[in-house]
Design a protein around this motif. Structure first.
Motif, short mmCIF file in Angstrom:
data_model
loop_
_atom_site.label_atom_id
_atom_site.label_comp_id
_atom_site.label_asym_id
_atom_site.label_seq_id
_atom_site.Cartn_x
_atom_site.Cartn_y
_atom_site.Cartn_z
N THR A 1 14.27 -5.79 1.18
CA THR A 1 13.51 -5.24 2.31
C THR A 1 12.05 -5.67 2.22
OG1 THR A 1 12.96 -3.19 1.17
CG2 THR A 1 15.01 -3.21 2.42
N ALA A 2 11.40 -5.65 3.35
CA ALA A 2 9.96 -5.97 3.40
C ALA A 2 9.28 -5.04 4.38
CB ALA A 2 9.75 -7.42 3.82
N ARG A 3 8.00 -4.84 4.20
CA ARG A 3 7.18 -4.05 5.12
C ARG A 3 5.99 -4.90 5.52
NH1 ARG A 3 6.39 1.02 6.87
NH2 ARG A 3 7.93 1.86 5.44
N VAL A 4 5.73 -4.92 6.82
CA VAL A 4 4.56 -5.59 7.38
C VAL A 4 3.63 -4.50 7.88
CG1 VAL A 4 3.70 -7.09 9.21
CG2 VAL A 4 5.85 -7.65 8.04
N VAL A 5 2.37 -4.57 7.49
CA VAL A 5 1.35 -3.64 7.98
C VAL A 5 0.32 -4.47 8.74
CG1 VAL A 5 -0.43 -1.96 7.38
CG2 VAL A 5 1.71 -2.05 6.06
N ASP A 6 0.10 -4.10 9.99
CA ASP A 6 -0.86 -4.81 10.82
C ASP A 6 -2.00 -3.85 11.16
OD1 ASP A 6 -1.17 -7.46 12.23
OD2 ASP A 6 -1.49 -6.09 13.91
N VAL A 7 -3.22 -4.25 10.90
CA VAL A 7 -4.38 -3.40 11.13
C VAL A 7 -4.93 -3.66 12.53
CG1 VAL A 7 -6.70 -2.80 10.33
CG2 VAL A 7 -4.92 -3.43 8.67
N LYS A 8 -5.16 -2.58 13.27
CA LYS A 8 -5.72 -2.66 14.62
C LYS A 8 -6.97 -1.80 14.70
CE LYS A 8 -2.28 -5.06 16.30
NZ LYS A 8 -2.43 -6.50 16.47
N ALA A 9 -8.05 -2.36 15.21
CA ALA A 9 -9.27 -1.59 15.44
C ALA A 9 -9.13 -0.94 16.82
CB ALA A 9 -10.49 -2.49 15.38
N ALA B 1 4.71 -6.94 2.12
CA ALA B 1 5.20 -6.69 0.76
C ALA B 1 6.71 -6.60 0.81
CB ALA B 1 4.60 -5.40 0.21
N SER B 2 7.36 -7.10 -0.23
CA SER B 2 8.81 -7.01 -0.30
C SER B 2 9.23 -6.29 -1.57
CB SER B 2 9.44 -8.41 -0.24
OG SER B 2 9.08 -9.16 -1.38
N ASP B 3 10.39 -5.68 -1.46
CA ASP B 3 11.00 -4.98 -2.59
C ASP B 3 12.50 -5.19 -2.47
OD1 ASP B 3 11.57 -3.39 -4.77
OD2 ASP B 3 11.27 -1.50 -3.70
N GLY B 4 13.01 -6.09 -3.28
CA GLY B 4 14.43 -6.41 -3.19
C GLY B 4 14.74 -7.09 -1.88
N GLU C 1 13.31 -14.12 8.10
CA GLU C 1 13.80 -15.46 7.83
C GLU C 1 12.98 -16.19 6.78
OE1 GLU C 1 15.26 -17.93 10.87
OE2 GLU C 1 16.06 -16.26 12.03
N ILE C 2 11.67 -16.06 6.83
CA ILE C 2 10.82 -16.77 5.87
C ILE C 2 11.01 -16.22 4.46
CG2 ILE C 2 8.43 -17.20 5.18
CD1 ILE C 2 7.76 -17.30 8.23
N ALA C 3 11.06 -14.89 4.33
CA ALA C 3 11.17 -14.26 3.00
C ALA C 3 12.61 -14.09 2.55
CB ALA C 3 10.47 -12.89 3.02
N GLY C 4 13.56 -14.26 3.46
CA GLY C 4 14.96 -14.14 3.10
C GLY C 4 15.39 -12.71 2.78
N VAL C 5 14.81 -11.75 3.50
CA VAL C 5 15.17 -10.35 3.30
C VAL C 5 16.05 -9.89 4.46
CG1 VAL C 5 13.11 -9.81 1.95
CG2 VAL C 5 13.06 -9.52 4.43
N ALA C 6 16.79 -8.79 4.24
CA ALA C 6 17.70 -8.29 5.25
C ALA C 6 17.03 -7.36 6.25
CB ALA C 6 18.87 -7.56 4.59
N GLN C 7 16.02 -6.64 5.81
CA GLN C 7 15.39 -5.63 6.67
C GLN C 7 13.87 -5.71 6.55
OE1 GLN C 7 17.41 -2.14 7.05
NE2 GLN C 7 15.77 -1.02 8.02
N VAL C 8 13.20 -5.56 7.70
CA VAL C 8 11.74 -5.56 7.74
C VAL C 8 11.28 -4.38 8.60
CG1 VAL C 8 9.66 -6.82 8.45
CG2 VAL C 8 11.64 -8.08 7.54
#
Length: 109
Positions: free
Chosen positions: A28-36, A23-26, A61-68
């Motif tokens: 910045t973006a956040r990646v959530v990875d689910v692990k069992a 998800a991105s907001d302005g 790079e793909i989303a063009g955001v500054a921070q992930v």
């Protein structure tokens, strides 16, 4: 459902993966990875530092955001762990090229 991606790191190297949630907001973006897993937060952070680096750079790079930011969600416990990237992706690819003697590397975390 996962979102597959392919990132062209340079003209010789592609990185492919699948994002559980992004998800991105302005800028910045956040990646959530689910692990069992039942592993603890420290073990998860150590084990998935390279994945955090690769996915973070790819999304940046793909989303063009500054921070992930990269968060692991361990199920069934439901514990969330923020993971700091442990590698510079381009340096890692250079080491892989040197190790394998290959001019091109395809990485699939």
């Amino acid at each position: 459902r996962e979102l597959p991606f392919t990132w062209l790191l340079d003209r010789r190297t592609t990185v492919s993966g699948a994002l559980d949630l992004a998800a991105s907001d302005g800028d910045t973006a956040r990646v959530v990875d689910v692990k069992a897993t039942t592993a603890g937060a420290l073990e998860l952070a150590e084990r998935y530092g390279v994945q955090a680096a690769v996915y973070g750079d790819a999304v940046r790079e793909i989303a063009g955001v500054a921070q992930v930011s990269f968060t692991l969600l361990a199920v069934p416990a439901g514990a969330a762990t923020d993971v700091v990237p442990s590698e510079d992706v381009r340096a890692l690819v250079a080491r892989l090229r040197a190790y394998t003697g290959s001019d091109g590397v395809t990485a699939v975390p």
